[in-house]
Design a protein around this motif. Structure first.
Motif, mmCIF file in Angstrom:
data_model
loop_
_atom_site.group_PDB
_atom_site.id
_atom_site.type_symbol
_atom_site.label_atom_id
_atom_site.label_comp_id
_atom_site.label_asym_id
_atom_site.label_seq_id
_atom_site.Cartn_x
_atom_site.Cartn_y
_atom_site.Cartn_z
ATOM 1 N N GLY A 288 -1.801 -5.592 21.738
ATOM 2 C CA GLY A 288 -1.727 -4.220 21.256
ATOM 3 C C GLY A 288 -2.529 -4.029 19.989
ATOM 4 O O GLY A 288 -3.672 -4.496 19.866
ATOM 5 N N ASP A 289 -1.926 -3.369 19.017
ATOM 6 C CA ASP A 289 -2.604 -3.070 17.750
ATOM 7 C C ASP A 289 -2.230 -4.022 16.627
ATOM 8 O O ASP A 289 -2.528 -3.752 15.457
ATOM 9 C CB ASP A 289 -2.247 -1.647 17.303
ATOM 10 C CG ASP A 289 -3.056 -0.578 18.009
ATOM 11 O OD1 ASP A 289 -3.743 -0.908 18.991
ATOM 12 O OD2 ASP A 289 -2.996 0.593 17.588
ATOM 13 N N VAL A 290 -1.607 -5.148 16.944
ATOM 14 C CA VAL A 290 -1.076 -6.015 15.885
ATOM 15 C C VAL A 290 -2.158 -6.407 14.887
ATOM 16 O O VAL A 290 -1.951 -6.389 13.667
ATOM 17 C CB VAL A 290 -0.386 -7.265 16.482
ATOM 18 C CG1 VAL A 290 -0.005 -8.250 15.385
ATOM 19 C CG2 VAL A 290 0.849 -6.856 17.263
ATOM 20 N N LYS A 291 -3.354 -6.723 15.382
ATOM 21 C CA LYS A 291 -4.415 -7.193 14.479
ATOM 22 C C LYS A 291 -4.876 -6.098 13.521
ATOM 23 O O LYS A 291 -5.324 -6.388 12.405
ATOM 24 C CB LYS A 291 -5.596 -7.725 15.279
ATOM 25 C CG LYS A 291 -6.538 -8.600 14.458
ATOM 26 C CD LYS A 291 -7.352 -9.505 15.350
ATOM 27 C CE LYS A 291 -7.963 -10.639 14.550
ATOM 28 N NZ LYS A 291 -8.543 -11.679 15.428
ATOM 29 N N THR A 292 -4.779 -4.847 13.947
ATOM 30 C CA THR A 292 -5.174 -3.752 13.054
ATOM 31 C C THR A 292 -4.021 -3.294 12.167
ATOM 32 O O THR A 292 -4.250 -2.624 11.163
ATOM 33 C CB THR A 292 -5.701 -2.554 13.858
ATOM 34 O OG1 THR A 292 -4.663 -2.036 14.692
ATOM 35 C CG2 THR A 292 -6.883 -2.954 14.722
ATOM 36 N N ILE A 293 -2.798 -3.649 12.535
ATOM 37 C CA ILE A 293 -1.634 -3.265 11.719
ATOM 38 C C ILE A 293 -1.571 -4.090 10.433
ATOM 39 O O ILE A 293 -1.379 -3.570 9.349
ATOM 40 C CB ILE A 293 -0.331 -3.444 12.525
ATOM 41 C CG1 ILE A 293 -0.264 -2.455 13.682
ATOM 42 C CG2 ILE A 293 0.886 -3.266 11.622
ATOM 43 C CD1 ILE A 293 0.869 -2.732 14.645
ATOM 44 N N VAL A 294 -1.738 -5.408 10.560
ATOM 45 C CA VAL A 294 -1.569 -6.285 9.400
ATOM 46 C C VAL A 294 -2.738 -6.120 8.432
ATOM 47 O O VAL A 294 -3.799 -5.599 8.778
ATOM 48 C CB VAL A 294 -1.428 -7.762 9.824
ATOM 49 C CG1 VAL A 294 -0.210 -7.968 10.699
ATOM 50 C CG2 VAL A 294 -2.698 -8.261 10.527
ATOM 51 N N ALA A 295 -2.547 -6.583 7.214
ATOM 52 C CA ALA A 295 -3.604 -6.533 6.201
ATOM 53 C C ALA A 295 -4.762 -7.446 6.592
ATOM 54 O O ALA A 295 -4.600 -8.399 7.372
ATOM 55 C CB ALA A 295 -3.035 -6.955 4.849
ATOM 56 N N ALA A 296 -5.933 -7.160 6.035
ATOM 57 C CA ALA A 296 -7.132 -7.946 6.363
ATOM 58 C C ALA A 296 -6.922 -9.433 6.087
ATOM 59 O O ALA A 296 -7.408 -10.291 6.840
ATOM 60 C CB ALA A 296 -8.317 -7.413 5.561
ATOM 61 N N GLU A 297 -6.188 -9.730 5.017
ATOM 62 C CA GLU A 297 -5.960 -11.135 4.665
ATOM 63 C C GLU A 297 -5.173 -11.878 5.731
ATOM 64 O O GLU A 297 -5.216 -13.110 5.816
ATOM 65 C CB GLU A 297 -5.206 -11.218 3.330
ATOM 66 C CG GLU A 297 -6.002 -10.734 2.134
ATOM 67 C CD GLU A 297 -5.909 -9.238 1.900
ATOM 68 O OE1 GLU A 297 -6.207 -8.817 0.766
ATOM 69 O OE2 GLU A 297 -5.535 -8.480 2.834
ATOM 70 N N ASN A 298 -4.428 -11.138 6.548
ATOM 71 C CA ASN A 298 -3.554 -11.742 7.566
ATOM 72 C C ASN A 298 -4.222 -11.877 8.927
ATOM 73 O O ASN A 298 -3.734 -12.592 9.806
ATOM 74 C CB ASN A 298 -2.286 -10.896 7.699
ATOM 75 C CG ASN A 298 -1.112 -11.629 8.326
ATOM 76 O OD1 ASN A 298 0.023 -11.486 7.883
ATOM 77 N ND2 ASN A 298 -1.344 -12.417 9.372
ATOM 78 N N THR A 299 -5.335 -11.175 9.137
ATOM 79 C CA THR A 299 -5.921 -11.129 10.486
ATOM 80 C C THR A 299 -6.340 -12.481 11.059
ATOM 81 O O THR A 299 -6.309 -12.646 12.285
ATOM 82 C CB THR A 299 -7.120 -10.156 10.538
ATOM 83 O OG1 THR A 299 -8.090 -10.537 9.550
ATOM 84 C CG2 THR A 299 -6.664 -8.728 10.285
ATOM 85 N N PRO A 300 -6.736 -13.492 10.251
ATOM 86 C CA PRO A 300 -7.084 -14.786 10.869
ATOM 87 C C PRO A 300 -5.929 -15.437 11.618
ATOM 88 O O PRO A 300 -6.158 -16.343 12.434
ATOM 89 C CB PRO A 300 -7.508 -15.639 9.666
ATOM 90 C CG PRO A 300 -7.944 -14.662 8.629
ATOM 91 C CD PRO A 300 -7.029 -13.487 8.799
ATOM 92 N N PHE A 301 -4.705 -14.981 11.361
ATOM 93 C CA PHE A 301 -3.531 -15.596 11.985
ATOM 94 C C PHE A 301 -2.959 -14.747 13.121
ATOM 95 O O PHE A 301 -1.846 -14.986 13.588
ATOM 96 C CB PHE A 301 -2.469 -15.871 10.918
ATOM 97 C CG PHE A 301 -3.002 -16.670 9.759
ATOM 98 C CD1 PHE A 301 -3.290 -18.016 9.910
ATOM 99 C CD2 PHE A 301 -3.272 -16.053 8.542
ATOM 100 C CE1 PHE A 301 -3.819 -18.756 8.862
ATOM 101 C CE2 PHE A 301 -3.803 -16.779 7.481
ATOM 102 C CZ PHE A 301 -4.081 -18.134 7.638
#
Length: 354
Positions: A288-301
């Motif tokens: 879904g949209d999980v990768k766009t929901i979290v902050a940029a710093e969190n996207t690698p995970f």
């Protein structure tokens, strides 16, 4: 007072049910709610405040009926209740939206929050075609993610004037009190215990990657017994705990160091927003949209399911970054996912048509 008839495939505790309860509680006195649960489950009624005007309407099982019989039963119920608005939720209630569209009994608003396990990997053509017919006419369609917006436009052919992007929002906690630091890293999740949450993936990954850690799984659901047996079979009963229903979300999340999401399908999970509001880093499947929901710093995970174990291992190896990632998540939740915005969206959606 606006009368709304809500039709859920289940009123067990889950994301759509919690969101509805939060909205109903905050807007008490403005609406009168009648709730139908097609499987008879009613656990989410306990999430409604005592001053909310809401009744739970038992329904006979419709599955054994033919389609004409079901539509007749639906017509009879809709005609009897004469609501101002019919709100239907997800595929399980689509026949109610279809019947209301055919008969023009009241305003129709259909919410799509995501897909059951059988549609997690591919959309069914016959369901897409049925949605096109059921959600045509004047029916308003509400989705919480950009992923679903694209699907609704392309596959269900919902025009822009009837399609509403309605992101979930949360009331931010005033403060979260962390306990004393533990020698064990605590991994934590909040999920209904259902197949699409793929908690077996989380448990397996924890077992292989997270030695000297513990895992807390908050939530209940139909897979409780199966998961208990699975944890026992892996000899993890000392490190993996099924906590059960969580009423104090912030107190529960305060126990965690890292929030985990292992689902096969999601769109905009409330649990991830709550983890962000609790200033936790998140390791998650890229659904879904999980990768766009979290902050940029969190996207690698936030990674495809095949790379979940490596993301798990990587975030566990970088404890010095957890606080900064969590703080970035908190700031993004404050700025973009406020409960007030969700209230305003709901009020606008249900306002009388002039």
């Amino acid at each position: 007072m606006t009368r709304i008839l809500h039709v859920f495939s289940t009123f067990a505790v889950g994301g759509p049910q919690i969101r509805f309860a939060q909205l109903a509680n905050a807007l008490s006195g403005q609406y009168r709610h009648t709730i139908i649960s097609l499987d008879g489950a009613s656990q989410a009624m306990s999430r409604l405040a005592t001053d909310v005007q809401a009744e739970f309407l038992p329904m006979p099982t419709l599955k054994a009926m033919s389609l004409p019989q079901r539509l007749h039963a639906i017509h009879r119920t809709l005609s009897h209740h004469q609501s101002d608005i019919l709100m239907t939720y997800n595929w399980g209630a689509i026949e109610w939206a279809f019947c209301n569209r055919l008969l023009h009994l009241c305003r129709g608003i259909h919410w799509e929050d995501g897909f059951s396990p059988d549609e997690a990997s591919q959309l069914y053509r016959r369901r897409n075609l049925f949605r096109r017919h059921a959600l045509s006419g004047q029916t308003q369609v509400v989705v919480p993610s950009h992923t679903l917006m694209a699907i609704a436009r392309q596959h269900w052919q919902i025009p822009a004037q009837r399609l509403h992007y309605f992101p979930n929002g949360i009331a931010m906690p005033e403060a979260i009190s962390k306990g004393a630091p533990s020698a064990l890293t605590t991994l934590i999740t909040l999920a209904s215990l259902r197949a699409e949450k793929n908690l077996h993936r989380l448990i397996d990954t924890f077992a292989s990657q997270a030695t000297h850690s513990r895992l807390l799984i908050g939530g209940d659901g139909p897979m409780l017994t199966e998961l208990e047996a699975y944890i026992d079979s892996l000899n993890l009963t000392n490190s993996v705990r099924l906590v059960g229903r969580i009423d104090d979300v912030w107190g529960f999340l305060a126990q965690g160091d890292i929030f985990c999401l292992s689902s096969d399908t999601e769109q905009m999970p409330l649990s991830v927003l709550e983890a962000m509001a609790a200033a936790l880093p998140v390791v998650a499947t890229d659904v879904g949209d999980v990768k766009t929901i979290v902050a940029a710093e969190n996207t690698p995970f936030v990674v495809p399911p095949a790379h979940y174990a490596s993301a798990f291992r990587r975030i566990l190896s970088e404890p010095r970054h957890w606080q900064a990632i969590g703080e970035a998540n908190y700031q993004k939740a404050c700025q973009h996912y406020s409960f007030q915005n969700m209230l305003e969206n709901f009020t606008r959606l249900t306002a009388p048509i002039r």
